[in-house]
Scaffold this motif. Structure first.
Motif, PDB file in Angstrom:
ATOM      1  N   GLY A 105     -13.222  41.819   3.908  1.00  0.00           N
ATOM      2  CA  GLY A 105     -14.156  40.520   4.155  1.00  0.00           C
ATOM      3  C   GLY A 105     -15.381  41.006   3.622  1.00  0.00           C
ATOM      4  N   GLU A 106     -15.764  42.386   3.251  1.00  0.00           N
ATOM      5  CA  GLU A 106     -17.008  42.671   2.655  1.00  0.00           C
ATOM      6  C   GLU A 106     -16.907  42.381   0.852  1.00  0.00           C
ATOM      7  N   GLY A 107     -17.864  41.794   0.793  1.00  0.00           N
ATOM      8  CA  GLY A 107     -18.083  41.423  -0.720  1.00  0.00           C
ATOM      9  C   GLY A 107     -19.638  41.417  -1.344  1.00  0.00           C
ATOM     10  N   GLU A 108     -19.543  41.690  -2.684  1.00  0.00           N
ATOM     11  CA  GLU A 108     -20.932  41.277  -3.351  1.00  0.00           C
ATOM     12  C   GLU A 108     -21.007  39.942  -4.235  1.00  0.00           C
ATOM     13  N   ILE A 132     -18.512  33.021  -5.964  1.00  0.00           N
ATOM     14  CA  ILE A 132     -17.596  34.039  -6.320  1.00  0.00           C
ATOM     15  C   ILE A 132     -18.063  35.550  -5.978  1.00  0.00           C
ATOM     16  N   ALA A 133     -17.152  36.258  -5.190  1.00  0.00           N
ATOM     17  CA  ALA A 133     -17.746  37.346  -4.792  1.00  0.00           C
ATOM     18  C   ALA A 133     -16.573  38.598  -5.005  1.00  0.00           C
ATOM     19  N   ARG A 134     -17.198  39.624  -5.453  1.00  0.00           N
ATOM     20  CA  ARG A 134     -16.294  40.873  -5.678  1.00  0.00           C
ATOM     21  C   ARG A 134     -16.034  41.536  -4.295  1.00  0.00           C
ATOM     22  N   MET A 135     -14.897  41.678  -4.007  1.00  0.00           N
ATOM     23  CA  MET A 135     -14.486  42.242  -2.709  1.00  0.00           C
ATOM     24  C   MET A 135     -14.305  43.772  -2.757  1.00  0.00           C
ATOM     25  N   VAL A 155     -27.818  36.542  -6.823  1.00  0.00           N
ATOM     26  CA  VAL A 155     -26.380  37.331  -7.334  1.00  0.00           C
ATOM     27  C   VAL A 155     -26.747  38.714  -6.855  1.00  0.00           C
ATOM     28  N   GLY A 156     -25.719  39.561  -6.360  1.00  0.00           N
ATOM     29  CA  GLY A 156     -25.596  41.076  -5.910  1.00  0.00           C
ATOM     30  C   GLY A 156     -25.891  40.994  -4.240  1.00  0.00           C
ATOM     31  N   MET A 157     -26.134  39.878  -3.617  1.00  0.00           N
ATOM     32  CA  MET A 157     -26.322  40.069  -2.465  1.00  0.00           C
ATOM     33  C   MET A 157     -24.923  40.369  -1.510  1.00  0.00           C
ATOM     34  N   LYS A 158     -24.824  41.152  -0.235  1.00  0.00           N
ATOM     35  CA  LYS A 158     -23.914  41.188   0.383  1.00  0.00           C
ATOM     36  C   LYS A 158     -23.246  40.004   1.052  1.00  0.00           C
ATOM     37  N   VAL A 159     -22.002  39.810   1.161  1.00  0.00           N
ATOM     38  CA  VAL A 159     -21.676  38.676   1.723  1.00  0.00           C
ATOM     39  C   VAL A 159     -20.419  38.934   2.551  1.00  0.00           C
ATOM     40  N   LYS A 160     -20.153  38.175   3.496  1.00  0.00           N
ATOM     41  CA  LYS A 160     -18.893  38.551   4.587  1.00  0.00           C
ATOM     42  C   LYS A 160     -18.054  37.173   4.343  1.00  0.00           C
ATOM     43  N   LEU A 161     -16.649  37.396   4.112  1.00  0.00           N
ATOM     44  CA  LEU A 161     -15.558  36.438   4.169  1.00  0.00           C
ATOM     45  C   LEU A 161     -15.087  36.212   5.776  1.00  0.00           C
ATOM     46  N   GLN A 162     -15.331  34.937   6.085  1.00  0.00           N
ATOM     47  CA  GLN A 162     -14.849  34.888   7.446  1.00  0.00           C
ATOM     48  C   GLN A 162     -14.238  33.334   7.621  1.00  0.00           C
ATOM     49  N   VAL A 163     -13.175  33.071   8.681  1.00  0.00           N
ATOM     50  CA  VAL A 163     -12.445  32.124   8.963  1.00  0.00           C
ATOM     51  C   VAL A 163     -13.418  31.117   9.510  1.00  0.00           C
ATOM     52  N   VAL A 164     -13.304  29.905   9.211  1.00  0.00           N
ATOM     53  CA  VAL A 164     -14.160  28.799   9.709  1.00  0.00           C
ATOM     54  C   VAL A 164     -13.460  27.528   9.946  1.00  0.00           C
ATOM     55  N   GLU A 175     -14.818  31.032   4.397  1.00  0.00           N
ATOM     56  CA  GLU A 175     -16.024  30.887   3.680  1.00  0.00           C
ATOM     57  C   GLU A 175     -16.762  32.128   3.578  1.00  0.00           C
ATOM     58  N   PHE A 176     -17.679  32.086   2.746  1.00  0.00           N
ATOM     59  CA  PHE A 176     -18.788  33.270   2.889  1.00  0.00           C
ATOM     60  C   PHE A 176     -19.676  32.926   3.697  1.00  0.00           C
ATOM     61  N   ILE A 177     -20.545  34.118   4.452  1.00  0.00           N
ATOM     62  CA  ILE A 177     -21.714  34.056   4.912  1.00  0.00           C
ATOM     63  C   ILE A 177     -22.615  35.128   4.479  1.00  0.00           C
ATOM     64  N   PRO A 178     -23.739  35.191   4.426  1.00  0.00           N
ATOM     65  CA  PRO A 178     -24.578  36.365   3.982  1.00  0.00           C
ATOM     66  C   PRO A 178     -24.471  37.386   5.008  1.00  0.00           C
ATOM     67  N   ALA A 179     -24.320  38.654   4.571  1.00  0.00           N
ATOM     68  CA  ALA A 179     -23.897  39.807   5.539  1.00  0.00           C
ATOM     69  C   ALA A 179     -25.399  40.511   5.772  1.00  0.00           C
ATOM     70  N   GLU A 180     -26.417  40.157   5.106  1.00  0.00           N
ATOM     71  CA  GLU A 180     -27.643  40.478   5.493  1.00  0.00           C
ATOM     72  C   GLU A 180     -28.475  39.554   5.707  1.00  0.00           C
TER      73      GLU A 180
END
Ligand SMILES: [Zn+2]
Length: 181
Positions: A105-108, A132-135, A155-164, A175-180
């Motif tokens: 779930g961790e991506g950029e 689009i994120a690179r996991m 672009v380049g921000m950390k995102v987290k993939l989660q079930v919604v 969906e992604f949510i911002p990780a920071e």
């Protein structure tokens, strides 16, 4: 009373066709501004309705995962390639020897676009971000990025993939949510 989605589409469609007929009558062309009045759009006068169904029998595990609040995908046992969304077959090895793995779930964030003008059946959503994120595992995921303010997306921000749950339809997706923050 809250109008059902179907009723809203029908009403929107009825109004659109009425307006389109008036535009064609006045100008000779089915061209009118978009819903925000920014850009000219060509409105095809023919309606096309499309609803497809595809077999998910061999990737059922993915949907069971969503119900567990987890995102699973497949990885080829022979070459180690990940596939997302999951695939039951590896096109490289021409084999159906796959492992089910839970994604980190961790991506950029690689790239994104903000959808301001939506197709009819998306018209009830507020403007949304498709990203689009690179996991961490090395594969890319395309998903909506849920943010309160799209100006904060970089672009380049950390995102987290989660079930919604996608509302108002109420179905499970990711969906992604911002990780920071
Ligand atoms: Zn393979």
């Amino acid at each position: 009373m809250v109008m059902s989605l179907e009723a809203r589409y029908e009403e929107f469609w009825r109004q659109s066709i009425k307006q389109l007929n008036e535009v064609v009558k006045a100008t000779g062309l089915p061209i009118a501004p978009d819903e925000k009045g920014q850009y000219s759009l060509w409105y095809d006068v023919r309606e096309m309705r499309l609803r497809f169904s595809i077999s998910v029998e061999r990737i059922k595990r993915f949907f069971e995962g969503l119900r567990e609040g987890k995102v699973y995908t497949t990885r080829c046992k022979r070459c180690g390639r990940y596939y997302f969304p999951p695939q039951a077959d590896c096109p490289y090895c021409k084999a159906s020897d796959m492992d089910w793995v839970e994604v980190s779930g961790e991506g950029e964030l690689l790239t994104y676009t903000i959808i301001n003008t939506k197709p009819l059946t998306y018209s009830h959503y507020p403007d949304y971000v498709v990203a689009i994120a690179r996991m961490r595992e090395g594969f890319n995921v395309l998903a909506w990025l849920r943010v309160d303010d799209s100006r904060k997306v970089r672009v380049g921000m950390k995102v987290k993939l989660q079930v919604v749950k996608r509302e108002p339809e109420g179905y499970l997706t990711y969906e992604f949510i911002p990780a920071e923050q």
